[in-house]
Design a protein around this motif. Structure first.
Motif, PDB file in Angstrom:
ATOM      1  N   ASP A  51       0.839  -1.203   0.000  1.00 58.86           N
ATOM      2  CA  ASP A  51       0.000   0.000   0.000  1.00 58.86           C
ATOM      3  C   ASP A  51       0.873   1.251   0.000  1.00 58.86           C
ATOM      4  O   ASP A  51       0.633   2.203  -0.754  1.00 58.86           O
ATOM      5  N   VAL A  52       1.870   1.255   0.875  1.00 61.92           N
ATOM      6  CA  VAL A  52       2.754   2.417   0.983  1.00 61.92           C
ATOM      7  C   VAL A  52       3.513   2.625  -0.331  1.00 61.92           C
ATOM      8  O   VAL A  52       3.672   3.760  -0.802  1.00 61.92           O
ATOM      9  N   SER A  53       3.946   1.539  -0.944  1.00 61.51           N
ATOM     10  CA  SER A  53       4.654   1.653  -2.226  1.00 61.51           C
ATOM     11  C   SER A  53       3.763   2.270  -3.291  1.00 61.51           C
ATOM     12  O   SER A  53       4.228   3.083  -4.115  1.00 61.51           O
ATOM     13  N   ARG A  54       2.478   1.910  -3.280  1.00 60.50           N
ATOM     14  CA  ARG A  54       1.564   2.500  -4.267  1.00 60.50           C
ATOM     15  C   ARG A  54       1.366   3.992  -4.019  1.00 60.50           C
ATOM     16  O   ARG A  54       1.283   4.776  -4.969  1.00 60.50           O
ATOM     17  N   LEU A  55       1.298   4.390  -2.753  1.00 59.16           N
ATOM     18  CA  LEU A  55       1.175   5.816  -2.431  1.00 59.16           C
ATOM     19  C   LEU A  55       2.367   6.594  -2.975  1.00 59.16           C
ATOM     20  O   LEU A  55       2.205   7.627  -3.640  1.00 59.16           O
ATOM     21  N   PHE A  56       3.566   6.083  -2.695  1.00 56.01           N
ATOM     22  CA  PHE A  56       4.755   6.792  -3.153  1.00 56.01           C
ATOM     23  C   PHE A  56       4.916   6.698  -4.667  1.00 56.01           C
ATOM     24  O   PHE A  56       5.502   7.593  -5.290  1.00 56.01           O
ATOM     25  N   GLY A  57       4.370   5.637  -5.251  1.00 58.08           N
ATOM     26  CA  GLY A  57       4.379   5.544  -6.705  1.00 58.08           C
ATOM     27  C   GLY A  57       3.564   6.659  -7.331  1.00 58.08           C
ATOM     28  O   GLY A  57       3.961   7.240  -8.361  1.00 58.08           O
ATOM     29  N   GLU A  58       2.418   6.973  -6.723  1.00 53.55           N
ATOM     30  CA  GLU A  58       1.590   8.074  -7.218  1.00 53.55           C
ATOM     31  C   GLU A  58       2.320   9.411  -7.084  1.00 53.55           C
ATOM     32  O   GLU A  58       2.260  10.258  -7.976  1.00 53.55           O
ATOM     33  N   ILE A  59       3.001   9.589  -5.964  1.00 53.18           N
ATOM     34  CA  ILE A  59       3.734  10.838  -5.746  1.00 53.18           C
ATOM     35  C   ILE A  59       4.875  10.971  -6.750  1.00 53.18           C
ATOM     36  O   ILE A  59       5.089  12.035  -7.347  1.00 53.18           O
ATOM     37  N   GLU A  60       5.623   9.890  -6.945  1.00 49.07           N
ATOM     38  CA  GLU A  60       6.751   9.929  -7.879  1.00 49.07           C
ATOM     39  C   GLU A  60       6.278  10.228  -9.297  1.00 49.07           C
ATOM     40  O   GLU A  60       6.944  10.947 -10.052  1.00 49.07           O
ATOM     41  N   ALA A  61       5.117   9.689  -9.660  1.00 48.71           N
ATOM     42  CA  ALA A  61       4.588   9.962 -10.998  1.00 48.71           C
ATOM     43  C   ALA A  61       4.240  11.445 -11.145  1.00 48.71           C
ATOM     44  O   ALA A  61       4.496  12.060 -12.192  1.00 48.71           O
ATOM     45  N   ALA A  62       3.666  12.033 -10.081  1.00 44.09           N
ATOM     46  CA  ALA A  62       3.291  13.451 -10.130  1.00 44.09           C
ATOM     47  C   ALA A  62       4.518  14.349 -10.179  1.00 44.09           C
ATOM     48  O   ALA A  62       4.497  15.419 -10.807  1.00 44.09           O
ATOM     49  N   LEU A  91       1.552  22.043  -5.514  1.00 38.46           N
ATOM     50  CA  LEU A  91       0.743  21.290  -4.558  1.00 38.46           C
ATOM     51  C   LEU A  91       1.176  19.827  -4.485  1.00 38.46           C
ATOM     52  O   LEU A  91       1.035  19.185  -3.438  1.00 38.46           O
ATOM     53  N   ASP A  92       1.699  19.282  -5.577  1.00 38.71           N
ATOM     54  CA  ASP A  92       2.233  17.922  -5.539  1.00 38.71           C
ATOM     55  C   ASP A  92       3.559  17.878  -4.776  1.00 38.71           C
ATOM     56  O   ASP A  92       3.853  16.896  -4.085  1.00 38.71           O
ATOM     57  N   VAL A  93       4.341  18.945  -4.890  1.00 37.85           N
ATOM     58  CA  VAL A  93       5.584  19.033  -4.118  1.00 37.85           C
ATOM     59  C   VAL A  93       5.248  19.104  -2.632  1.00 37.85           C
ATOM     60  O   VAL A  93       5.902  18.466  -1.796  1.00 37.85           O
ATOM     61  N   ARG A  94       4.209  19.868  -2.295  1.00 45.05           N
ATOM     62  CA  ARG A  94       3.765  19.944  -0.901  1.00 45.05           C
ATOM     63  C   ARG A  94       3.281  18.597  -0.404  1.00 45.05           C
ATOM     64  O   ARG A  94       3.615  18.173   0.715  1.00 45.05           O
ATOM     65  N   LEU A  95       2.504  17.899  -1.223  1.00 42.25           N
ATOM     66  CA  LEU A  95       1.991  16.596  -0.819  1.00 42.25           C
ATOM     67  C   LEU A  95       3.137  15.624  -0.555  1.00 42.25           C
ATOM     68  O   LEU A  95       3.088  14.837   0.397  1.00 42.25           O
ATOM     69  N   ALA A  96       4.167  15.675  -1.380  1.00 41.78           N
ATOM     70  CA  ALA A  96       5.319  14.799  -1.178  1.00 41.78           C
ATOM     71  C   ALA A  96       5.956  15.058   0.179  1.00 41.78           C
ATOM     72  O   ALA A  96       6.310  14.124   0.916  1.00 41.78           O
ATOM     73  N   ALA A  97       6.111  16.336   0.552  1.00 44.40           N
ATOM     74  CA  ALA A  97       6.700  16.675   1.845  1.00 44.40           C
ATOM     75  C   ALA A  97       5.812  16.204   2.989  1.00 44.40           C
ATOM     76  O   ALA A  97       6.301  15.674   4.001  1.00 44.40           O
ATOM     77  N   ARG A 105      13.916  15.285   4.331  1.00 50.21           N
ATOM     78  CA  ARG A 105      14.600  16.575   4.279  1.00 50.21           C
ATOM     79  C   ARG A 105      14.666  17.108   2.850  1.00 50.21           C
ATOM     80  O   ARG A 105      14.478  18.298   2.597  1.00 50.21           O
ATOM     81  N   HIS A 106      14.926  16.212   1.892  1.00 50.82           N
ATOM     82  CA  HIS A 106      14.967  16.648   0.496  1.00 50.82           C
ATOM     83  C   HIS A 106      13.582  17.092   0.019  1.00 50.82           C
ATOM     84  O   HIS A 106      13.453  18.075  -0.725  1.00 50.82           O
ATOM     85  N   ALA A 107      12.542  16.365   0.446  1.00 44.20           N
ATOM     86  CA  ALA A 107      11.173  16.728   0.044  1.00 44.20           C
ATOM     87  C   ALA A 107      10.786  18.081   0.633  1.00 44.20           C
ATOM     88  O   ALA A 107      10.158  18.917  -0.044  1.00 44.20           O
ATOM     89  N   VAL A 108      11.147  18.300   1.891  1.00 43.78           N
ATOM     90  CA  VAL A 108      10.826  19.582   2.524  1.00 43.78           C
ATOM     91  C   VAL A 108      11.625  20.708   1.869  1.00 43.78           C
ATOM     92  O   VAL A 108      11.105  21.805   1.636  1.00 43.78           O
ATOM     93  N   SER A 109      12.891  20.442   1.549  1.00 43.45           N
ATOM     94  CA  SER A 109      13.716  21.458   0.889  1.00 43.45           C
ATOM     95  C   SER A 109      13.107  21.877  -0.446  1.00 43.45           C
ATOM     96  O   SER A 109      13.063  23.073  -0.782  1.00 43.45           O
ATOM     97  N   ALA A 110      12.591  20.897  -1.206  1.00 44.41           N
ATOM     98  CA  ALA A 110      11.955  21.213  -2.488  1.00 44.41           C
ATOM     99  C   ALA A 110      10.704  22.051  -2.281  1.00 44.41           C
ATOM    100  O   ALA A 110      10.414  22.980  -3.049  1.00 44.41           O
ATOM    101  N   TRP A 111       9.950  21.735  -1.214  1.00 46.01           N
ATOM    102  CA  TRP A 111       8.716  22.478  -0.950  1.00 46.01           C
ATOM    103  C   TRP A 111       9.020  23.905  -0.475  1.00 46.01           C
ATOM    104  O   TRP A 111       8.297  24.854  -0.804  1.00 46.01           O
TER     105      TRP A 111
END
Length: 309
Positions: A116-127, A136-142, A191-197
């Motif tokens: 389940d978790v892999s599918r969630l992150f798969g959706e984020i990586e695709a976005a 907003l997708d960058v925010r969701l990733a963070a 940390r990388h996700a937050v830095s991008a956001w």
């Protein structure tokens, strides 16, 4: 001193002030106590403060149709209230032994599996994989990286200040329930996700996840998580910010995390609260005993040939 007649409302307010000032009770806790105590006062026609055991028995009977967990919560609120009245001299006795003590079982937490978790992150990586990802997708990733990667409570996450993560420091210091501080590890991914956001957050913002004049609300976070879950094929009743916190704890424990360390990371005051996560790990614990306990080694020798005295 004895309590004046008709003093339920005033003494309930004093009790709540004590909880806030001395026990550091959170606003949600205070609201729950207020609702339960005022409801009990209403059933007893404003005579909660002066109630004897017979009156509390009548009150308990009015809870007959409620779930045992709800009855336990209401009774606990009243016990603490009568303890306060006794300590402050508003009563000379404590009638709370007449309150019920229903046997309750802590419900097992809903969790997400690794797939389940892999599918969630798969959706984020695709976005994020397109040339110019939506902010907003960058925010969701963070948000997801911090929820699943650090086990933050929803209220803690949405109210993070803009400068919560300092440089390359792999942790942040949170003030959680009861005003208690705890250290929360932050993964490189988070940390990388937050830095991008942060590239999309104004330098003068007070919040890491601003929204309007304040920060992102817990309700909006809940909606965002469910929307992401729907895209990943996860039914809405199986996912929420708190479920991701449960997944963080469960998967860490499966990976061999120490229960005390997990308690500290989650900010649980009582180790018993953290132990709820051991239910999902019983198979791994059995394997651990069979592999490492001396009796397990003896059994292996028996299986390989007779173990003789």
């Amino acid at each position: 001193m004895s309590a004046p007649a008709g003093s339920d409302s005033a003494l309930i307010d004093r009790f709540l002030e004590m909880l806030a000032a001395e026990a550091g009770a959170a606003s949600n806790t205070l609201a729950a106590y207020r609702t339960d105590l005022r409801g009990a006062s209403g059933v007893l026609d404003g005579r909660l403060v002066e109630a004897d055991q017979a009156m509390l028995t009548i009150l308990s009977e009015s809870w007959a149709a409620l779930a045992s967990s709800t009855v336990a919560r209401k009774a606990a609120a009243l016990r603490r209230f009568y303890g306060f009245l006794l300590d402050e001299g508003f009563r000379a006795d404590d009638p709370s032994p007449a309150l019920p003590r229903p046997a309750t079982r802590r419900p097992l937490p809903r969790i997400l599996g690794h797939e389940d978790v892999s599918r969630l992150f798969g959706e984020i990586e695709a976005a994020l994989g397109i040339e110019h990802p939506r902010p907003l997708d960058v925010r969701l990733a963070a948000l997801i990286e911090l929820l699943y990667g650090s086990g933050l409570r929803a209220s803690e996450l949405v109210s993070l200040p803009r400068n919560a993560l300092v440089g390359d420091r792999p942790f942040l210091i949170l003030k959680g329930k009861g005003g208690k501080e705890r250290l929360v590890p932050i993964s490189d991914r988070a940390r990388h996700a937050v830095s991008a956001w942060l590239d999309h957050v104004s330098d003068d913002s007070l919040w890491l996840f601003p929204s309007g004049k304040s920060h992102l609300s817990r309700i909006r976070l809940y909606q965002l998580i469910r929307e992401l879950g729907a895209r990943a094929g996860i039914p809405p009743e199986r996912i929420s910010p708190h479920v991701l916190r449960h997944a963080f704890a469960t998967h860490l424990l499966e990976g061999g995390a120490d229960l005390r360390a997990l308690q500290a990371m989650l900010g649980h005051a009582d180790i018993g609260t953290t132990q709820i996560y051991t239910h999902v790990d019983s198979r791994r614990l059995v394997e651990l005993v069979n592999r490492n306990h001396p009796l397990g080694a003896m059994q292996a020798r028996v299986d390989g040939g007779p173990l003789r005295a």
